[in-house]
Design a protein around this motif. Structure first.
Motif, short mmCIF file in Angstrom:
data_model
loop_
_atom_site.label_atom_id
_atom_site.label_comp_id
_atom_site.label_asym_id
_atom_site.label_seq_id
_atom_site.Cartn_x
_atom_site.Cartn_y
_atom_site.Cartn_z
N LEU A 178 -10.53 -0.62 -8.39
CA LEU A 178 -10.03 -0.73 -9.60
C LEU A 178 -9.94 -2.46 -10.08
O LEU A 178 -10.44 -2.75 -11.22
CB LEU A 178 -8.73 -0.16 -10.01
CG LEU A 178 -8.64 1.57 -9.82
CD1 LEU A 178 -7.39 2.05 -10.14
CD2 LEU A 178 -9.44 1.99 -11.30
N LEU A 179 -9.54 -3.14 -9.20
CA LEU A 179 -9.53 -4.48 -9.48
C LEU A 179 -10.77 -5.36 -9.11
O LEU A 179 -10.93 -6.42 -9.27
CB LEU A 179 -8.34 -5.15 -8.59
CG LEU A 179 -6.83 -4.57 -8.94
CD1 LEU A 179 -6.00 -5.31 -8.17
CD2 LEU A 179 -6.55 -5.14 -10.35
N ASN A 180 -11.79 -4.50 -8.59
CA ASN A 180 -13.04 -5.27 -8.13
C ASN A 180 -12.69 -6.29 -7.08
O ASN A 180 -13.32 -7.41 -7.04
CB ASN A 180 -13.89 -5.77 -9.27
CG ASN A 180 -15.24 -5.85 -8.82
OD1 ASN A 180 -15.84 -5.16 -7.84
ND2 ASN A 180 -15.84 -6.66 -9.58
N ALA A 181 -11.68 -5.94 -6.27
CA ALA A 181 -11.19 -6.94 -5.51
C ALA A 181 -11.70 -6.67 -4.01
O ALA A 181 -11.13 -6.24 -3.09
CB ALA A 181 -9.48 -7.02 -5.34
N LEU A 182 -13.20 -7.25 -3.79
CA LEU A 182 -13.67 -6.97 -2.54
C LEU A 182 -12.86 -7.46 -1.37
O LEU A 182 -13.06 -6.87 -0.19
CB LEU A 182 -15.15 -7.29 -2.73
CG LEU A 182 -16.10 -7.03 -1.72
CD1 LEU A 182 -16.25 -5.45 -1.24
CD2 LEU A 182 -17.33 -7.62 -1.81
N GLU A 183 -12.47 -8.70 -1.39
CA GLU A 183 -11.92 -9.25 -0.27
C GLU A 183 -10.62 -8.58 0.28
O GLU A 183 -10.44 -8.49 1.38
CB GLU A 183 -11.53 -10.97 -0.77
CG GLU A 183 -12.79 -11.54 -0.80
CD GLU A 183 -12.36 -13.15 -1.24
OE1 GLU A 183 -11.30 -13.58 -1.03
OE2 GLU A 183 -13.37 -13.98 -1.54
N ILE A 184 -9.80 -8.23 -0.88
CA ILE A 184 -8.58 -7.54 -0.26
C ILE A 184 -9.03 -6.07 0.14
O ILE A 184 -8.44 -5.85 1.33
CB ILE A 184 -7.89 -7.20 -1.72
CG1 ILE A 184 -7.14 -8.72 -2.22
CG2 ILE A 184 -6.55 -6.39 -1.19
CD1 ILE A 184 -6.48 -8.28 -3.74
N GLY A 185 -9.95 -5.71 -0.25
CA GLY A 185 -10.38 -4.29 0.11
C GLY A 185 -11.20 -4.55 1.74
O GLY A 185 -10.63 -3.53 2.46
N ALA A 186 -11.78 -5.66 2.07
CA ALA A 186 -12.21 -5.90 3.18
C ALA A 186 -11.18 -6.14 4.11
O ALA A 186 -11.01 -5.71 5.45
CB ALA A 186 -13.22 -6.94 3.19
N CYS A 187 -9.97 -6.79 3.59
CA CYS A 187 -8.86 -6.76 4.45
C CYS A 187 -8.30 -5.49 4.74
O CYS A 187 -7.78 -5.51 6.11
CB CYS A 187 -7.70 -7.73 3.97
SG CYS A 187 -8.09 -9.49 3.45
N LEU A 188 -8.03 -4.72 4.13
CA LEU A 188 -7.48 -3.24 4.09
C LEU A 188 -8.37 -2.36 5.19
O LEU A 188 -7.95 -1.76 5.80
CB LEU A 188 -7.51 -2.47 2.75
CG LEU A 188 -6.41 -2.96 1.92
CD1 LEU A 188 -6.31 -2.15 0.57
CD2 LEU A 188 -5.13 -3.15 2.42
N HIS A 189 -9.72 -2.83 5.10
CA HIS A 189 -10.69 -2.24 5.92
C HIS A 189 -10.40 -2.64 7.41
O HIS A 189 -10.33 -1.75 8.33
CB HIS A 189 -12.19 -2.43 5.85
CG HIS A 189 -13.02 -1.94 6.64
ND1 HIS A 189 -14.43 -2.41 6.48
CD2 HIS A 189 -12.86 -0.86 7.61
CE1 HIS A 189 -15.11 -1.23 7.31
NE2 HIS A 189 -13.91 -0.69 7.99
N GLY A 190 -9.92 -3.92 7.72
CA GLY A 190 -9.29 -4.39 8.83
C GLY A 190 -8.10 -3.79 9.23
O GLY A 190 -7.95 -3.51 10.40
N VAL A 191 -7.24 -3.56 8.44
CA VAL A 191 -6.09 -2.61 8.87
C VAL A 191 -6.31 -1.27 9.20
O VAL A 191 -5.61 -0.90 10.25
CB VAL A 191 -4.93 -2.55 7.63
CG1 VAL A 191 -3.61 -1.85 7.48
CG2 VAL A 191 -4.57 -4.16 7.20
N VAL A 192 -7.27 -0.54 8.69
CA VAL A 192 -7.58 0.70 8.98
C VAL A 192 -7.96 0.43 10.55
O VAL A 192 -7.81 1.34 11.26
CB VAL A 192 -8.76 1.04 8.08
CG1 VAL A 192 -9.26 2.42 8.69
CG2 VAL A 192 -8.19 1.74 6.81
#
Length: 1086
Positions: A624-638
């Motif tokens: 929703l925020l188009n926050a690709l960098e944060i999303g990639a960080c969350l991918h790392g948490v996963v």
């Protein structure tokens, strides 16, 4: 045949066929001389059979056994035994029976034999026959016999017959009272057991230690804490606290009532403990969410030199499951192997491994059980697969169960049905249903309830409702399942109606009912109803349940009442990770992505570890925020937490990358992680392509999905139909329609709505209306889609007619209905009608117009030249006007050359959209219309300063099922030279017909000749030239443009339709234009 009368008790003779056909003889009696003749029958030991009218010749040993007062059933047993050993009896005619002997003086006690015979009864019928014979013989004279008989009925769960035995005693002994209380407890009638305990007390009888043990167990089953406390006080008063059996019973009772602290205090105060006491306390901890205390107690048990047994581990397994501690599970596995206890607890160990997420080890144990594998083992393994989401494996194992002829139980059926429902495999679910019916398992209430759920989740709601209606004795679980089915099938209104019916039936909803119903309130945004359910939860004292509290938080959040959600969240004593997820998901679903990520950070700061559900809520917030960098960080948490094997998390990651514009990463994950084996992952990719405007790739992916024999589901179809609508690919849309009919989804309302939308956006309004008329079931969305279809085609009168028909059909219009209606009036210039409907929206239908409704009205009034009224309406708006409202006003000013109001509109637009140069161009054109050339030059200078920041125009046309796209100024097409020749020929003919280029829409500050050249390279003109080149004469041409068609192109299409004698359909970002014989359907009112 006359029966010998004797004052003593008579026993029946023995028949090898039916007990009821026997003639009564006294035990020890010998058949004597037959009347009228002499016979050797006395010596040959004859017994007369009433059924066959003949005697049975029996050996002497039988009569030696029968010489005492042996019970009838014992005689029967002796004879049966003889026949089993192969002894034979000869039959002779006989008509007179003469008594020859008297019974012995000292009869033998029958209790031992009676107990053996009672144990040998394998069904209720044989027990009833035995009971009737005892009554006939008058042997039910002491409580010892009654206790034996009562316990036998208890084993068959026949408390009614047991009570009848109890009532035959004029003065029941305490042992008989205890047996009756125990019987009710064994049959699950705990409240009756408690009532019987009170009945004993009212008689003034003193309970013994066994009474307290049985009564405390009944209190645990009846959740009767008050009586349990009273029993404990009585035990203390009578000084029986030291009795290990009573104390263990009380520990077990308090543990099952959730009073673990009290149970622990009692346990610690026990002077003497045994293995049963330790097991009861371990069970209390395990079953009440205190797994670490259970494990600590298990360690203490061994330190105290108490040897754990199989029950110890069965009670310990729930604690291990709650901790999901695989290492601990392995340690216990080793302990069991060393102590040779594994065979006794294999089923529990399989279940524990599955609950710890290790189905592989569980399956190894299952496969290694060569001899002890029973129906419970199979059911546990199937259930374990379902618990871990391996539904395909569960269904395969169920097929193996069928092929091996294993006894079918409820757990296996319920688990297999759950797997079928989760995979949406209706055919498999029906097969399981038929097999369960064949084996007679479908009558169980849990199976019926799961059948309802399965059919509902597989889309056959009618069958689910039919099965639910067929359940005669519906319990609260069945009602809850049907309510949940309606909610999950997007029928929340039906769920609420069913909830009311449930209350009218006298059933009180439980936690499951509340948790199932609250999402329905959220779907309908029925905050008031949700609050009333919250009140019911408070009154019923079930609001303390974590699942209920979580469901309430989720309901308030989804209804937008975050104040209530936060208040409830903050006041919850016990919050689990699911409660946090409810708030995170709530914020994400209402678009508050920043808040969702904030709560995600708070969760981690509070020391909680996110679970897959947390990630599924947080990842869409990045999209929703188009926050690709944060999303990639969350991918790392996963990856760090090993959640990437969870299918829902994988799909959320794919969705995040796709919606953040990183399609290559989404495609990589989709292919590399074998997500393409899951239909939901395909649906996620379809949505990702559509989000990025790649409709062509979405259709290609759908074709690939079918090529890989992956069966699309309902979501697949409603995801791919908009792709055909976006491209105006009528042939592709029609092919999809045919496929939908073939696989049986055409009756689904959601699919029907998408088909109507597809046909309207492909320019086939006639097909859309035909399908709309053919729909058996229409919801409000169906009407709204059809209204919007008429609106974008500019059919104002038809839209109004359909709206009136909608009201006559008792379908309540909503704000979307009025948006379509006002849009139609705007395109058709129906000013009076538009005003009337706008007023009725508030007065008659009590709907508050939003900013889009006001934008429609401003546009309607502005086009009609009523700019003063449009300005007045803007001033009265209860909300701040957005760019759409000011843009509509500016458009009206352009049409009617109102400079002053145009300047006001532009001032507001510059503040809202400072980089949108198109607004400056519109005002520049207004200046040019009134001859204010100085202002034109000033505005052109401002445009040059801002820079042209406009979305590039793109048009496409579908030729022979292939999409050909053209952008402005594009010269890369292989047939560009031929297209240019066609354009030059058309332009020459148009100029002869009076065509003069309108260069006012050109934003570039260049010479007039260059402006005309720029107009010639517009994408829609390239598309029309290619279509004329590639299609047969007379073929209708359909073009789609991503932006609004400019005025000069609109004029060109009118000329071309007349020159080429073609019907040309153009869909721009605003509406449809149907050009035919030099006339447009919009009548130049656009």
């Amino acid at each position: 045949m006359n029966r010998i009368r004797h004052p003593r008790v008579f026993f029946p003779a023995v028949c090898c066929r039916r007990l009821s056909s026997l003639v009564l003889l006294r035990a020890g009696e010998r058949p004597g001389r037959i009347s009228g003749r002499s016979s050797s029958c006395t010596r040959r030991r004859l017994i007369f059979s009433k059924k066959t009218r003949s005697f049975l010749l029996l050996p002497r040993c039988f009569f030696r056994l029968a010489s005492a007062w042996t019970p009838t059933v014992l005689l029967r047993e002796h004879v049966s035994h003889m026949f089993m050993r192969g002894w034979r009896c000869r039959r002779r005619p006989f008509h007179v029976l003469v008594p020859v002997a008297a019974p012995p003086a000292n009869p033998t006690s029958p209790s031992k034999h009676l107990n053996h015979l009672l144990r040998s009864c394998r069904d209720v019928r044989s027990l009833l026959q035995l009971h009737s014979r005892i009554l006939v013989l008058g042997s039910l004279t002491d409580d010892a016999t009654r206790i034996l008989l009562l316990n036998s009925y208890s084993s068959f769960r026949r408390s009614d017959a047991a009570l009848a035995v109890f009532n035959t005693s004029p003065n029941p002994s305490m042992a008989l009272w205890n047996s009756m209380i125990r019987c009710y407890t064994r049959t699950g009638e705990h409240k009756k057991a408690v009532e019987f305990y009170y009945r004993l007390l009212r008689r003034g009888l003193e309970p013994d230690k066994y009474t307290f043990t049985f009564a405390s167990k009944a209190c645990a089953g009846a959740f009767d804490l008050e009586t349990g406390d009273m029993i404990r006080q009585e035990v203390v008063r009578r000084g029986l606290s030291g009795d290990v059996f009573i104390a263990t019973g009380l520990v077990d009772m308090y543990g099952k009532l959730g009073m673990v602290t009290t149970a622990h205090e009692l346990f610690e105060s026990m002077a003497e403990t045994d293995a049963v006491s330790w097991n009861a306390m371990i069970a209390g901890f395990s079953q009440n969410g205190r797994p670490r205390e259970a494990l600590a107690l298990f360690t203490r048990m061994q330190v105290a030199s108490e040897v754990p047994n199989s029950v110890t581990f069965l009670n310990l397994f729930p604690a291990v499951c709650e901790l999901s501690a695989l290492i601990l599970c392995r340690a216990i596995h080793g302990f069991l192997t060393r102590r040779c206890l594994l065979p006794a607890v294999s089923n529990g160990l399989i279940d524990t491994y599955c609950k710890c997420g290790s189905t592989g080890i569980a399956r190894k144990i299952f496969d290694g059980m060569s001899s002890g594998k029973d129906d419970v083992t199979w059911g546990t393994m199937i259930c374990g697969y379902v618990f871990n989401g391996y539904h395909a494996d569960a269904l395969v194992l169920f097929d193996d169960l069928k092929s091996e002829g294993i006894k079918l139980n409820q757990v296996a059926v319920v688990s297999a049905l759950s797997a079928a429902s989760e995979t949406g495999d209706l055919e498999k679910g029906m097969s399981i249903h038929n097999y369960a019916t064949e084996k007679g398992v479908d009558s169980d209430i849990s199976v019926k309830t799961m059948l309802v759920t399965m059919y509902a989740k597989c889309g056959d709601l009618e069958k689910a409702k039919s099965l639910f209606d067929g359940i005669k004795e519906r319990d609260v679980v069945a009602w809850s399942a049907m309510i949940s089915a309606f909610v999950q099938a997007n029928h929340p209104t039906d769920a609420l109606v069913l909830y009311q019916e449930m209350q009218m039936a006298g059933l009180m909803p439980n936690q499951v009912t509340i948790v199932s119903l609250l999402p329905g309130c959220a779907d309908l945004s029925e905050l008031k109803l949700g609050k009333s359910i919250h009140c019911h939860a408070l009154k019923s004292n079930i609001h303390l349940d974590v699942s209920v509290g979580t469901a309430l938080v989720a309901m308030y959040a989804q209804c937008g009442s975050f104040t209530s959600a936060h208040s409830l969240f903050d006041n919850m004593e016990h919050k689990d990770i699911v409660t946090w997820n409810a708030l995170i998901n709530g914020y994400a679903q209402v678009g508050e992505a920043g808040k969702a990520l904030e709560f995600f950070n708070r969760l981690r700061l509070a020391g909680h570890c996110p679970d897959p559900g947390t990630m599924v809520g947080a990842l869409p917030s990045c999209a929703l925020l188009n926050a690709l960098e944060i999303g990639a960080c969350l991918h790392g948490v996963v990856i760090k937490n090993s959640f990437n094997s969870d299918l829902h998390v994988k799909n959320a990651i794919i969705d995040m990358y796709a919606k953040c514009g990183d399609l290559p990463s989404a495609e990589f994950l989709f292919l590399e992680t074998k997500s393409h084996e899951d239909v939901i992952s395909w649906n996620t990719m379809f949505a990702g392509y559509m989000h990025n405007g790649r409709a062509n790739k979405a259709i290609s992916a759908f074709r690939l999905m079918r090529a890989e024999n992956m069966k699309p589901n309902l979501i697949s179809l409603i995801s791919i139909l908009p792709a055909a609508a976006f491209l105006a690919a009528l042939r592709e849309g029609s092919a999809l329609h045919s496929y939908i009919i073939k696989i049986g989804f055409v009756s689904q309302v959601l699919v029907g709505n998408c088909l109507i939308d597809m046909y309207t956006k492909c320019g086939r309004l006639d097909n859309a209306r035909h399908f709309f008329n053919q729909m058996d079931q229409k919801d409000r969305v169906s009407w709204n889609v059809m209204l919007a279809g008429y609106a974008i085609h500019g059919h104002g009168e038809s839209t109004i007619s359909l709206f009136l028909q909608m009201k006559d059909s008792f379908v309540k219009p909503d704000s979307v209905s009025f948006l379509g209606l006002l849009s139609a009036c705007r395109h058709a210039g129906l000013v009076a009608e538009g005003k009337k409907f706008f007023e009725s929206m508030m007065t008659e239908h009590h709907l508050e117009p939003n900013v889009e409704h006001y934008a429609c009205m401003v546009d309607l009034l502005g086009r009609a030249g009523q700019l003063g009224e449009a300005w007045s309406l803007i001033q009265r708006m209860p909300m701040t006007p957005d760019a759409g409202v000011w843009g509509a006003l500016l458009g009206g000013c352009r049409m009617h050359s109102d400079v002053a109001m145009g300047e006001i509109a532009l001032d507001h637009l510059v503040k809202l959209e400072p980089q949108n140069v198109a607004h400056h161009v519109v005002l520049s054109n207004i200046y040019a219309q009134v001859g204010r050339w100085t202002d034109v030059r000033r505005m052109r200078s401002a445009i040059k300063h801002i820079g042209v920041n406009k979305t590039p125009g793109c048009s496409w046309v579908d030729i022979r099922n292939t999409i050909h796209a053209f952008s402005v100024g594009d010269q890369s097409h292989p047939q560009y030279e031929k297209m240019r020749d066609i354009w030059n020929d058309l332009r020459e003919k148009m100029e002869k017909m009076g065509y003069v280029p309108d260069t006012s829409s050109v934003m570039h500050n260049v010479e007039e000749e260059e402006k005309e050249s720029f107009l010639s390279s517009h994408s829609e003109r390239l598309a029309i030239c290619f279509a004329l080149l590639s299609t047969e004469p007379g073929t209708t041409i359909q073009i789609v443009k991503n932006l609004r068609v400019c005025g000069d192109c609109h004029t060109v299409f009118k000329f071309v339709s007349e020159i080429a004698n073609r019907e040309i359909i153009v869909r721009d970002s605003s509406r449809f234009h149907h050009f035919c014989n030099g006339i447009c359907s919009c009548k130049d009112y656009w």
